[in-house]
Write a protein that holds these residues in place. Structure first.
Motif, PDB file in Angstrom:
ATOM      1  N   GLN A  93       0.810  -1.223   0.000  1.00 50.76           N
ATOM      2  CA  GLN A  93       0.000   0.000   0.000  1.00 50.76           C
ATOM      3  C   GLN A  93       0.846   1.276   0.000  1.00 50.76           C
ATOM      4  O   GLN A  93       0.349   2.343  -0.347  1.00 50.76           O
ATOM      5  N   ASN A  94       2.109   1.164   0.383  1.00 49.90           N
ATOM      6  CA  ASN A  94       2.983   2.339   0.447  1.00 49.90           C
ATOM      7  C   ASN A  94       4.004   2.388  -0.683  1.00 49.90           C
ATOM      8  O   ASN A  94       4.948   3.171  -0.630  1.00 49.90           O
ATOM      9  N   MET A  95       3.817   1.557  -1.692  1.00 48.73           N
ATOM     10  CA  MET A  95       4.751   1.472  -2.815  1.00 48.73           C
ATOM     11  C   MET A  95       4.112   2.016  -4.090  1.00 48.73           C
ATOM     12  O   MET A  95       2.896   2.046  -4.228  1.00 48.73           O
ATOM     13  N   TYR A  96       4.962   2.418  -5.027  1.00 51.11           N
ATOM     14  CA  TYR A  96       4.460   2.800  -6.345  1.00 51.11           C
ATOM     15  C   TYR A  96       3.845   1.605  -7.044  1.00 51.11           C
ATOM     16  O   TYR A  96       2.791   1.702  -7.667  1.00 51.11           O
ATOM     17  N   THR A  97       4.515   0.458  -6.976  1.00 55.43           N
ATOM     18  CA  THR A  97       4.016  -0.774  -7.578  1.00 55.43           C
ATOM     19  C   THR A  97       3.197  -1.501  -6.534  1.00 55.43           C
ATOM     20  O   THR A  97       3.739  -1.991  -5.551  1.00 55.43           O
ATOM     21  N   ARG A  98       1.872  -1.567  -6.745  1.00 55.75           N
ATOM     22  CA  ARG A  98       0.989  -2.072  -5.701  1.00 55.75           C
ATOM     23  C   ARG A  98       0.379  -3.441  -6.011  1.00 55.75           C
ATOM     24  O   ARG A  98      -0.294  -4.006  -5.164  1.00 55.75           O
ATOM     25  N   LEU A 131       4.930   8.482  -0.565  1.00 54.21           N
ATOM     26  CA  LEU A 131       3.550   8.848  -0.860  1.00 54.21           C
ATOM     27  C   LEU A 131       2.984   9.640   0.318  1.00 54.21           C
ATOM     28  O   LEU A 131       3.218   9.294   1.486  1.00 54.21           O
ATOM     29  N   ALA A 132       2.257  10.713   0.036  1.00 55.11           N
ATOM     30  CA  ALA A 132       1.839  11.683   1.056  1.00 55.11           C
ATOM     31  C   ALA A 132       1.073  11.058   2.213  1.00 55.11           C
ATOM     32  O   ALA A 132       1.187  11.514   3.352  1.00 55.11           O
ATOM     33  N   PHE A 133       0.296  10.012   1.952  1.00 51.71           N
ATOM     34  CA  PHE A 133      -0.495   9.426   3.034  1.00 51.71           C
ATOM     35  C   PHE A 133       0.341   8.576   3.992  1.00 51.71           C
ATOM     36  O   PHE A 133      -0.134   8.179   5.048  1.00 51.71           O
ATOM     37  N   ASN A 134       1.605   8.341   3.658  1.00 44.75           N
ATOM     38  CA  ASN A 134       2.488   7.558   4.524  1.00 44.75           C
ATOM     39  C   ASN A 134       3.213   8.515   5.483  1.00 44.75           C
ATOM     40  O   ASN A 134       4.439   8.583   5.534  1.00 44.75           O
ATOM     41  N   ASP A 135       2.408   9.254   6.249  1.00 44.45           N
ATOM     42  CA  ASP A 135       2.962  10.314   7.095  1.00 44.45           C
ATOM     43  C   ASP A 135       3.869   9.785   8.203  1.00 44.45           C
ATOM     44  O   ASP A 135       4.776  10.489   8.644  1.00 44.45           O
ATOM     45  N   GLY A 136       3.684   8.554   8.646  1.00 44.08           N
ATOM     46  CA  GLY A 136       4.569   7.982   9.657  1.00 44.08           C
ATOM     47  C   GLY A 136       6.001   7.878   9.162  1.00 44.08           C
ATOM     48  O   GLY A 136       6.952   8.180   9.890  1.00 44.08           O
ATOM     49  N   GLN A 171       0.946  13.463  -8.189  1.00 51.07           N
ATOM     50  CA  GLN A 171       1.921  12.856  -9.097  1.00 51.07           C
ATOM     51  C   GLN A 171       1.644  11.385  -9.403  1.00 51.07           C
ATOM     52  O   GLN A 171       2.021  10.891 -10.446  1.00 51.07           O
ATOM     53  N   HIS A 172       1.031  10.687  -8.458  1.00 57.13           N
ATOM     54  CA  HIS A 172       0.895   9.236  -8.600  1.00 57.13           C
ATOM     55  C   HIS A 172      -0.550   8.830  -8.318  1.00 57.13           C
ATOM     56  O   HIS A 172      -1.170   9.310  -7.367  1.00 57.13           O
ATOM     57  N   LYS A 173      -1.047   7.911  -9.134  1.00 58.91           N
ATOM     58  CA  LYS A 173      -2.430   7.458  -8.992  1.00 58.91           C
ATOM     59  C   LYS A 173      -2.477   6.226  -8.098  1.00 58.91           C
ATOM     60  O   LYS A 173      -1.806   5.227  -8.356  1.00 58.91           O
ATOM     61  N   VAL A 174      -3.265   6.308  -7.044  1.00 60.11           N
ATOM     62  CA  VAL A 174      -3.436   5.205  -6.100  1.00 60.11           C
ATOM     63  C   VAL A 174      -4.935   4.953  -5.944  1.00 60.11           C
ATOM     64  O   VAL A 174      -5.674   5.848  -5.526  1.00 60.11           O
ATOM     65  N   ASP A 175      -5.352   3.756  -6.297  1.00 61.90           N
ATOM     66  CA  ASP A 175      -6.773   3.381  -6.191  1.00 61.90           C
ATOM     67  C   ASP A 175      -7.691   4.403  -6.852  1.00 61.90           C
ATOM     68  O   ASP A 175      -8.717   4.801  -6.303  1.00 61.90           O
ATOM     69  N   GLY A 176      -7.281   4.875  -8.035  1.00 59.48           N
ATOM     70  CA  GLY A 176      -8.115   5.786  -8.805  1.00 59.48           C
ATOM     71  C   GLY A 176      -8.009   7.248  -8.402  1.00 59.48           C
ATOM     72  O   GLY A 176      -8.642   8.101  -9.028  1.00 59.48           O
ATOM     73  N   GLU A 177      -7.245   7.554  -7.381  1.00 58.54           N
ATOM     74  CA  GLU A 177      -7.089   8.940  -6.909  1.00 58.54           C
ATOM     75  C   GLU A 177      -5.635   9.366  -7.062  1.00 58.54           C
ATOM     76  O   GLU A 177      -4.716   8.590  -6.799  1.00 58.54           O
ATOM     77  N   PHE A 178      -5.440  10.610  -7.442  1.00 60.08           N
ATOM     78  CA  PHE A 178      -4.081  11.143  -7.526  1.00 60.08           C
ATOM     79  C   PHE A 178      -3.615  11.583  -6.143  1.00 60.08           C
ATOM     80  O   PHE A 178      -4.371  12.213  -5.400  1.00 60.08           O
TER      81      PHE A 178
END
Length: 190
Positions: A33-38, A126-131, A150-157
């Protein structure tokens, strides 16, 4: 190669018989979930990647071992000896104990600015990996930019945070971080 601190563990070469273990960790949902390749990476895809990585002078991957147990992966990529910079990333085994990320980061930074003799180490998060962003900042990394959407994750940029650490920053921060980690482990300084 074996880069070791008796109290923090070691970074060592990845053995061929550990490649399936490495892949199983990489395919864990908490890691993916925290990688570019998911997507779930197949063994064949993993082995092709490993062959390219192993043959490249621009990257190095290590197993992180603590108290005799393999606990995670540390990787350096885009190693540029002329400009003395590189990028890095890491992930811990799902069962790794609390504090593993800090120990891995400590050893990785010592390796980067010691053995690799880098001037600067970079990473993207990735911005949501704030930890992980906060962890890097504790070690002295600065946010040098944000790549907006910059990066699309689950349909959201999503945004990507670009962080950097200079060798001079690390030399100023290192002793404090060793002290904090050893205190966390309940150990005394070497």
């Amino acid at each position: 190669m074996n880069y070791e601190n008796k109290k923090l563990g070691c970074l060592r070469d990845i053995n061929e018989n550990e490649l399936k273990l490495m892949l199983s960790w990489r395919n864990e949902p908490a890691v993916r979930q925290n990688m570019y390749t998911r997507h779930i990476i197949s063994l064949d895809e993993h082995m092709r990647w490993w062959e390219r990585a192993r043959e490249s002078d621009a990257c190095k991957y290590f197993m992180y071992e603590f108290q005799g147990l393999a606990q995670g992966i540390v990787g350096f990529s885009q190693i540029d000896q002329e400009n003395r910079n590189a990028s890095w990333a890491f992930y811990a085994a799902p069962e790794a104990p609390r504090g593993t990320g800090s120990r891995m980061e400590m050893l990785a930074l010592d390796y980067a600015f010691g053995a690799l003799n880098l001037h600067k180490l970079c990473c993207e998060v990735l911005a949501f990996n704030d930890g992980v962003i906060r962890l890097h900042q504790k070690f002295g990394f600065h946010v040098e930019g944000i790549l907006r959407e910059q990066h699309k994750v689950d349909g959201e940029f999503v945004d990507i945070y670009c962080l950097g650490l200079l060798a001079t920053d690390w030399s100023e921060k290192r002793d404090l971080m060793v002290e904090r980690i050893l205190r966390m482990l309940g150990a005394s300084d070497e």
